[in-house]
Motif scaffolding. Structure first.
Motif, mmCIF file in Angstrom:
data_model
loop_
_atom_site.group_PDB
_atom_site.id
_atom_site.type_symbol
_atom_site.label_atom_id
_atom_site.label_comp_id
_atom_site.label_asym_id
_atom_site.label_seq_id
_atom_site.Cartn_x
_atom_site.Cartn_y
_atom_site.Cartn_z
ATOM 1 N N UNK A 46 0.855 -1.191 0.000
ATOM 2 C CA UNK A 46 0.000 0.000 0.000
ATOM 3 C C UNK A 46 0.889 1.238 0.000
ATOM 4 N N UNK A 47 0.286 2.350 -0.424
ATOM 5 C CA UNK A 47 1.028 3.612 -0.403
ATOM 6 C C UNK A 47 0.329 4.596 0.525
ATOM 7 N N UNK A 48 1.127 5.368 1.246
ATOM 8 C CA UNK A 48 0.610 6.477 2.068
ATOM 9 C C UNK A 48 1.429 7.714 1.726
ATOM 10 N N UNK A 49 0.960 8.866 2.186
ATOM 11 C CA UNK A 49 1.717 10.097 1.960
ATOM 12 C C UNK A 49 2.694 10.340 3.107
ATOM 13 N N UNK A 50 3.453 11.437 2.991
ATOM 14 C CA UNK A 50 4.414 11.702 4.075
ATOM 15 C C UNK A 50 3.752 12.354 5.286
ATOM 16 N N UNK A 51 2.406 12.495 5.210
ATOM 17 C CA UNK A 51 1.655 12.952 6.387
ATOM 18 C C UNK A 51 1.198 11.774 7.254
ATOM 19 N N UNK A 52 1.569 10.549 6.880
ATOM 20 C CA UNK A 52 1.128 9.363 7.627
ATOM 21 C C UNK A 52 1.876 9.305 8.958
ATOM 22 N N UNK A 53 1.131 9.320 10.085
ATOM 23 C CA UNK A 53 1.822 9.396 11.374
ATOM 24 C C UNK A 53 2.676 8.156 11.673
ATOM 25 N N UNK A 54 3.844 8.401 12.231
ATOM 26 C CA UNK A 54 4.751 7.294 12.578
ATOM 27 C C UNK A 54 4.110 6.315 13.539
ATOM 28 N N UNK A 55 3.275 6.876 14.448
ATOM 29 C CA UNK A 55 2.701 5.942 15.442
ATOM 30 C C UNK A 55 1.722 4.962 14.802
ATOM 31 N N UNK A 56 1.148 5.316 13.622
ATOM 32 C CA UNK A 56 0.262 4.370 12.927
ATOM 33 C C UNK A 56 1.094 3.231 12.319
ATOM 34 N N UNK A 57 2.222 3.607 11.765
ATOM 35 C CA UNK A 57 3.104 2.575 11.212
ATOM 36 C C UNK A 57 3.553 1.632 12.322
ATOM 37 N N UNK A 58 3.901 2.224 13.466
ATOM 38 C CA UNK A 58 4.348 1.408 14.597
ATOM 39 C C UNK A 58 3.223 0.478 15.070
#
Ligand code: AMP
Length: 308
Positions: A46-58
């Motif tokens: 999937x692709x996200x933008x650079x506004x995607x919060x780090x805590x969501x990735x974590x």
């Protein structure tokens, strides 16, 4: 057996009759992967933008089964955002806004180590993106897609092409009606079978789901629950439990049977139980704390409810 999913990873704003939450981790791929991860590994593209919060990735990275090597963070792009509001009965919802953002750009690349994936789930996203990704997975044993009203209305030609290439379709009752013009779920599913897939699963919210397969008809009630906090993601998580079970079964069994009527019918029960947990909280909160003991206990309880 390798399971791969592609779809949206996004940021949701959800209103229920009781609460409102903005900027919650959401997306079709997110809920699918979380649900599937209870059965085994799942590869995410999937692709996200650079506004995607780090805590969501974590938060996604904390699921032991989820492989995020195919999560692309695209510079200058905006993450997909969706807002929805639920009716008093929590069963029907309206979309308040959809900001496609990165979805309007080129689809994410499938990392070379993911290209041998055998079980493919094309979670909700633009059908042309679903098609392009499918074409890059030549070793697939089984490909199942989901779709929704936005794509049925705006990308029907791509969706028709997609259906001719997939083995299964999972969709909501309203979407089946919109796609086929048939108000009866079985009649709608049968007409979709005529366009390519071997089976169609129609989800009916608190009324469970029906399976229309070339080998027969099946039905599964929903797990009866009083504790509905936020139904968002139930459908994707259901699909995750379903495909996770099928891929795990194939790993222990002969993969040629992976889409038999009996296997898919059993998989419906696994999808039903995992989705009964996700609705107990906003976002992934409940799944994040779910233990395998709690899951097995509810599976056993559900199985005993189905015996008579
Ligand atoms: P579900 O409740 O299972 O239908 O899934 C809800 C999730 O799908 C939310 O987290 C949204 O971010 C995501 N979503 C909503 N609309 C779309 C769309 N048109 N395409 C892809 N994903 C979507």
């Amino acid at each position: 057996m390798s399971l791969i999913v592609t779809g949206t990873i996004g940021i949701d704003s959800v209103r229920t009759p009781h609460q409102q939450r903005d900027n919650v981790l959401g997306g079709s791929c997110t809920y699918f992967a979380a649900g599937a991860s209870f059965h085994g590994p799942v590869r995410v593209v999937a692709a996200v933008g650079d506004d995607f919060p780090n805590q969501f990735r974590d938060a996604l990275g904390r699921y032991p089964g989820i492989d995020l090597a195919g999560l692309e963070v695209r510079a200058g792009a905006k993450t997909f955002r969706w807002g929805g509001r639920y009716a008093q009965n929590m069963n029907s919802r309206e979309t308040l806004f959809t900001e496609l953002g990165v979805l309007t750009e080129a689809p994410p690349a499938i990392p070379p180590p993911f290209r041998d994936s055998r079980y493919v789930f094309l979670a909700n996203t633009h059908p042309s993106v679903q098609l392009q990704l499918l074409e890059q997975l030549p070793r697939r044993t089984m490909a199942v897609a989901d779709t929704m009203d936005l794509w049925i209305r705006t990308a029907r030609a791509d969706l028709t092409r997609l259906l001719s290439r997939t083995d299964g379709l999972v969709l909501n009752y309203d979407e089946a009606e919109l796609l086929t013009g048939k108000a009866n779920a079985i009649a709608a599913a049968r007409s979709i079978l005529g366009t390519g897939p071997t089976f169609v699963i129609v989800k009916k919210g608190e009324h469970g789901s029906v399976l229309v397969h070339r080998e027969g008809l099946g039905a599964m009630p929903a797990y009866p629950t009083e504790n509905v906090v936020d139904p968002t993601g139930a459908g994707d998580c259901f699909a995750g439990g379903l495909m996770g079970y099928i891929a795990a079964t194939a790993a222990h069994d002969n993969s040629a049977r992976s889409w038999s009527f009996q296997t898919i019918r059993a998989a419906l029960a696994h999808g039903t139980v995992i989705s009964s947990f996700v609705i107990e909280s906003f976002g992934l909160d409940r799944l994040a704390s779910l233990t395998s003991e709690e899951l097995s206990e509810r599976q056993a309880e559900f199985a005993s409810m189905l015996r008579f």
